[in-house]
Design an enzyme around this catalytic site. Structure first.
Site, short mmCIF file in Angstrom:
data_model
loop_
_atom_site.label_atom_id
_atom_site.label_comp_id
_atom_site.label_asym_id
_atom_site.label_seq_id
_atom_site.Cartn_x
_atom_site.Cartn_y
_atom_site.Cartn_z
N ASP A 301 21.14 8.00 63.19
CA ASP A 301 19.75 8.31 62.85
C ASP A 301 19.44 8.03 61.38
OD1 ASP A 301 19.68 9.25 65.41
OD2 ASP A 301 18.94 11.25 64.91
N HIS A 352 12.62 6.57 65.52
CA HIS A 352 12.87 7.94 65.03
C HIS A 352 11.71 8.44 64.18
CE1 HIS A 352 15.37 11.39 64.51
NE2 HIS A 352 15.78 11.14 63.28
N HIS A 443 24.63 9.89 61.33
CA HIS A 443 23.58 9.36 60.45
C HIS A 443 24.16 8.25 59.59
CE1 HIS A 443 22.15 13.39 61.52
NE2 HIS A 443 20.93 12.95 61.29
#
Length: 477
Positions: A301, A352, A443
């Site tokens: 992400d 996102h 991430h």
């Protein structure tokens, strides 16, 4: 969380809009000076951040629903003093948020969220302008505040917005602003004298000033600064012929570069070769049958980020691993080359949101804008629109689902890599918790998370795991 409700049926498409405010709030309700709400706003120019050489995004975020935050600001070579000012502001706001809203226990948790996003105003010649928009839902007001940071490449100095105006003309500026504010609904003329009473007050309240495409000076006041809170955000635009005689030398250059931007930005930083973008190319479609072999879907992400995402792509290529990147729109706009590299290597690109707000707090129009603008950026970079989205903080509700055809994706294993910046701990979390067909949350904005990936790939490959995209996992189960 171990759930198999990751892929709900596609929902009917709501009406999407490509119009978007950079922050998580609607555009200011108050029209510019001389205009009424609903009329055309002052003209603006957009900046393509991908043209800024050496640009890096400094970001941080939490996936903890009890303390949700996301911050982002740009680091532009040559503008170190301005970057330092933004860094100090962001870190102070984040520290205050974490020590206040995030440490008060479970009561009032629904009021927590900090989001700091950015917008380039000018990036031309020797002038750089950036607006940071802060949305703090733990605030007693609407929580939104905007601050503009200016950089003067000729002088090598960070400038406040008031630095656009020559010192000898600042009294004339405030007098003109008061005259244009008087009579506005919600504005008390007697309070305006206090608003502009001294230098410190002026610097504080005049912290959001930029130029329109036709050379006017736009001054925007946060809610409650120039009127009663119920009046909302108030904006005044002083026309070019009024403001030009009052500008400082830097202000004149900022006005000129806004009206007629040049092809490049040069702040005097040493010219260094741009970091290489990985050129790994997938050999074809993935033919892994997850009904016959053990599969797992790693997801990353908040990127893309330079150089972290490039390093990650190299790690993945060594193991022929395919993953899903859930990208943030403002980062896609800054680094479309990295997104193209992701797609070229056979990875999946998901949505996102534009700047990582809790979508469940937004209106349907705002949700649609956050998702549609990001999908458009992904499509511009790769030629293909995404089909999946990951709601920031995993927060999704009926309103969010009904305004998009994108399918929401959550996760089974949360590495909490945003909290624990330790490669060994992140790798061990995945290795110890992973089960067949899991979706793992990581991430690619954190160097420590990227550094954990080789150990994850090496260990799980030895156990017979195959690394596939979320859509491939779904299609073959």
């Amino acid at each position: 969380m171990r759930s198999r409700t990751l892929f709900p049926a596609l929902l009917l498409l709501g009406s999407l809009t490509s119009a978007c405010a950079i922050g998580t709030s609607e555009s200011p309700a108050t029209a510019p000076d001389g205009a009424r709400p609903g009329s055309s706003p002052a003209p603006v120019r957009t900046v393509d951040p991908s043209k800024i050489k050496g640009l890096e995004m400094v970001g941080d975020s939490s996936e903890n629903s009890s303390c949700p935050f996301s911050t982002s600001y740009p680091d532009v070579p040559g503008a170190e003093a301005m970057t330092a000012a933004m860094k100090k502001d962001v870190e102070q706001r984040l520290a205050s948020f974490r020590s206040g809203a995030c440490e008060t226990g479970p009561d009032g948790a629904e009021n927590r969220e900090l989001n700091i996003s950015h917008q380039f105003l000018v990036a031309s010649g020797d002038v750089l302008g950036v607006r940071l928009t802060t949305q703090d839902h733990s605030s007693v007001t609407d929580g939104r505040s905007d601050t503009v940071y200016w950089y003067d490449g000729r002088a090598g100095a960070h400038r406040t917005p008031l630095g656009l105006v020559a010192e000898g003309s600042r009294d004339a500026l405030t007098t003109e602003l008061k005259e244009r504010l008087e009579g506005r609904e919600g504005v008390d003329a007697t309070d305006l004298d206090d608003t502009f009473s001294d230098v410190a007050s002026r610097i504080s309240v005049l912290d959001d000033m930029d130029f329109t495409a036709d050379g006017g000076l736009r001054v925007t006041f946060d809610r409650g600064e120039a009127g009663v809170p119920a009046a909302g955000r108030i904006s005044v635009v002083l026309p070019r012929e009024t403001i030009t005689p009052w500008l400082s030398g830097f202000g004149e250059r900022a006005q000129r570069q806004t009206m007629r931007p040049g092809p490049s930005l040069d702040l005097g930083a040493p010219h260094e070769p741009a970091p290489a973008v990985p050129t790994h190319t997938a050999s074809g479609d993935d033919d892994t049958d997850c009904r016959k072999v053990t599969c797992i879907a790693l997801t990353f992400d908040d990127g893309p980020a330079a150089p972290e995402t490039a390093n990650l792509l190299t790690h993945l290529a060594r193991y022929k691993a395919r993953v899903t990147f859930f990208t943030v729109g403002q980062n896609v706009a800054a680094h479309p080359d990295l997104v193209r590299a992701e797609a070229r290597a056979g990875h999946e690109i998901g949505n996102h949101s534009w700047n990582h707000p809790d979508l469940t707090r937004l209106t349907p129009r705002q949700v649609a804008s956050q998702l549609s603008r990001t999908s458009a950026a992904i499509r511009a970079a790769t030629g293909k629109a995404p089909t999946l989205f990951r709601p920031p903080y995993g927060a999704v509700n009926h309103t969010v689902k009904t305004v998009t055809t994108l399918s929401p994706v959550l996760w089974d294993v949360d590495t909490e890599d945003w909290k624990y910046r330790d490669p060994a701990r992140v790798a061990r979390t995945v290795i110890d918790k992973a089960q067949p067909n899991d979706v793992v949350l990581l991430h690619d904005i954190h160097p420590t998370s990227v550094a954990a990936v080789p150990e994850i790939l090496r260990t799980l490959s030895a156990r017979g795991y195959h690394f596939v995209t979320v859509s491939h996992l779904r299609a073959t189960l």
